[in-house]
Scaffold this active site. Sequence first.
Site, PDB file in Angstrom:
ATOM      1  CB  CYS A 249       8.487  17.946   1.774  1.00 37.22           C
ATOM      2  SG  CYS A 249       8.985  17.869   3.521  1.00 37.22           S
TER       3      CYS A 249
ATOM      4  CD  GLU B 294      10.249  24.273  -0.920  1.00 39.27           C
ATOM      5  OE1 GLU B 294      11.396  24.264  -1.418  1.00 39.27           O
ATOM      6  OE2 GLU B 294       9.522  23.275  -0.854  1.00 39.27           O
TER       7      GLU B 294
END
Length: 251
Positions: A2, A111
């Site tokens: 993350c 992402e």
Amino acid sequence: MCGRFALTSTPDAVQSLLAVTDFEPFPPRYNIAPTQPILMAMSGPTRAPGSNLPARQTMLVRWGLIPSWAKNPADLSLLFNARSETAAEKASFRTAMRHRRTLVPANGFYEWRRVGSKKAEPYWIRPKHGGLIAFGGLMESWSEPGGTEMDTGAILTTEANEDLRGIHHRMPVVIQPEDFERWLDCLNQEPRHVADLLKPAQPDFFEAVPVSDRVNKVANVGPDLQERVERREEARSAPKPRDDGGQLDLF
């Protein structure tokens, strides 16, 4: 992993999810990056009114954990993620894992999927049901040589579920509301007691929206970062996941 996320819900919604009272309003943030302040909630030192449970408190911490024993943070890699599988044993994270587990409110995360050797395509990954979720986090305080104390934190990651594995092999740990109390109870719940919470989200929990590479630049902070862009997905096969640990690089 993350490496970027967003928190765009209203302060009232965040306050309701986390059940906190000491809360300062904030504007929506669409592109939160490492080294920036992030909001965390943890159990406080006092009891909640009319309850035997500790009250929860919020704090702003620097996203990028600095272990308390570090002499010079410049000598360390930027620890904005912590692998949940090893956090209880790693010197950088084990004290925080035992004593300072936190919740990190978010509306989703970004992402990047590798395409070829150089290009990476960004996705906005959000819960299908919408609204707020909470990542599992760790907090650590670090004292500068001059005595000033800085609160720092990291987001825990786990293996990606089957829906997201084609984009990246890691994803943040999501703590469900029914597990908040147990996760935050560092007095009675040792890391081994909460290890079952450190798992991938259920299939179909998230959806991945292809977005513009404008999100790559930290200076871009508007809601347009989450707008869908069209890509010829059917012409590509998912790349093999990288096995780089996913916690020290941004993409």
